[in-house]
Design an enzyme around this catalytic site. Sequence first.
Site, PDB file in Angstrom:
ATOM      1  NE  ARG A   1      -3.623   2.258   2.623  1.00 21.35           N
ATOM      2  CZ  ARG A   1      -3.559   2.927   3.764  1.00 21.35           C
ATOM      3  NH1 ARG A   1      -2.839   2.457   4.779  1.00 21.35           N
ATOM      4  NH2 ARG A   1      -4.196   4.061   3.917  1.00 21.35           N
TER       5      ARG A   1
ATOM      6  CG  HIS B   1      -1.636   4.967  -1.039  1.00 21.10           C
ATOM      7  ND1 HIS B   1      -2.566   5.513  -0.175  1.00 21.10           N
ATOM      8  CD2 HIS B   1      -2.252   3.896  -1.601  1.00 21.10           C
ATOM      9  CE1 HIS B   1      -3.688   4.815  -0.209  1.00 21.10           C
ATOM     10  NE2 HIS B   1      -3.511   3.807  -1.071  1.00 21.10           N
TER      11      HIS B   1
ATOM     12  CG  HIS C   1      -8.458  -3.952  -3.245  1.00 18.43           C
ATOM     13  ND1 HIS C   1      -9.546  -3.206  -3.636  1.00 18.43           N
ATOM     14  CD2 HIS C   1      -7.511  -3.053  -2.871  1.00 18.43           C
ATOM     15  CE1 HIS C   1      -9.273  -1.925  -3.517  1.00 18.43           C
ATOM     16  NE2 HIS C   1      -8.035  -1.803  -3.056  1.00 18.43           N
TER      17      HIS C   1
ATOM     18  CD1 TRP D   1     -11.809  -5.759  -1.094  1.00 18.49           C
ATOM     19  CD2 TRP D   1      -9.966  -5.512   0.151  1.00 18.49           C
ATOM     20  NE1 TRP D   1     -11.548  -4.419  -1.000  1.00 18.49           N
ATOM     21  CE2 TRP D   1     -10.424  -4.227  -0.252  1.00 18.49           C
ATOM     22  CE3 TRP D   1      -8.811  -5.598   0.936  1.00 18.49           C
ATOM     23  CZ2 TRP D   1      -9.761  -3.058   0.103  1.00 18.49           C
ATOM     24  CZ3 TRP D   1      -8.165  -4.425   1.285  1.00 18.49           C
ATOM     25  CH2 TRP D   1      -8.631  -3.183   0.885  1.00 18.49           C
TER      26      TRP D   1
END
Length: 360
Positions: A116, A120, A244, A260
């Site tokens: 992540r 990002h 995800h 998820w």
Amino acid sequence: MIATRVLLRSPLATVARRAVAISSVRATAARSYSSQAAPSSGGAGKSLVFAALGAGAGAAGYHFYAESQKSTLPVVVADAEKPKEPLDYQKVYNAIAAIMEDENYDDGSYGPVFLRLAWHASGTYDINSKDGGSNYATMRFKPEAGHGANAGLGIARERLNRVKDQFPEISYGDLWTLAGVAAIQELGGPIVNWRAGRIDGEESNSPPDGRLPDAARPDGQHSRDIFYKMGFNDQEIVALLGAHALGRCHKDRSGFDGPWTASPTVFTNDFYTELLNRKWVERKWNGPKQFEDKETKSLMMLPADMAMAKDKEFRKWVEIYAKDSNKFFEDFAKAAQKLFELGVKFDDNAKVYQFKPTNA
């Protein structure tokens, strides 16, 4: 060859005699320099004397001296620096892998939050303004670190500082994106090509807020607006969202809650199969709108995820990846490399690395 001359009355005479006795490696280096033509200035010639230093301390290095015809005093021209060993990025990769697993953190791995962070830090690129992306690692500064989408990523940055301490020469942008590659591969995903060359910028290089996808948006057009500005197409958007399969949402970070998939530390195509094969209903709770699987109520999907199944063009690729894990791995690896390289100007001869997973 320009003959060198040492005035016998000068203290350099002794030093010069020691230079004759140095190793063959240093002698070779000396010849490569002394064979160069001496520069001239105002018609006055100079002769270069190569001398080994360290008399009394044991020869700690070597320097160039220029002996002018107007003076017998030595003038230091330059230090010959020892070439630095190139950074072994496989060792950096291995060091990242070594700090990834921790049974006391989340689902037992920092891998998802490493990915992540890499995502990002890279996904702020704008093809129109040509700024943002992973090149300057501006999440080190308060403006970008404080963006709502980056809540909780200080955990990953702090963890990776252990590796930065081991390899201080690596840039933060290279470290974070390499951590993303390591997370994908160590958790069972495809091999992702990676190149070094990101530089650390200043706070002034920070991108504006709002460039990352808003998970609360249920419309496919929002995803296109965000990803198209990075240079991605519909197929690449759906491939990237397959990440995800890893990790979970945290109420104290994004506001959303839950994983998820049932295996949040294993990279699979389960995001697509779960999205298509389960019945999803809106969760009744005191948090933002999200969906839970009707059968077990243990898994979740975000409004932006649901748009992947509702939008005709997106759904086409969701179905392809749900049926063909190999195709997903192949397309994800390409899209991930492209993502991690956004905003970076690599040298033409930049090496492309493929790292061996430590658990292979």
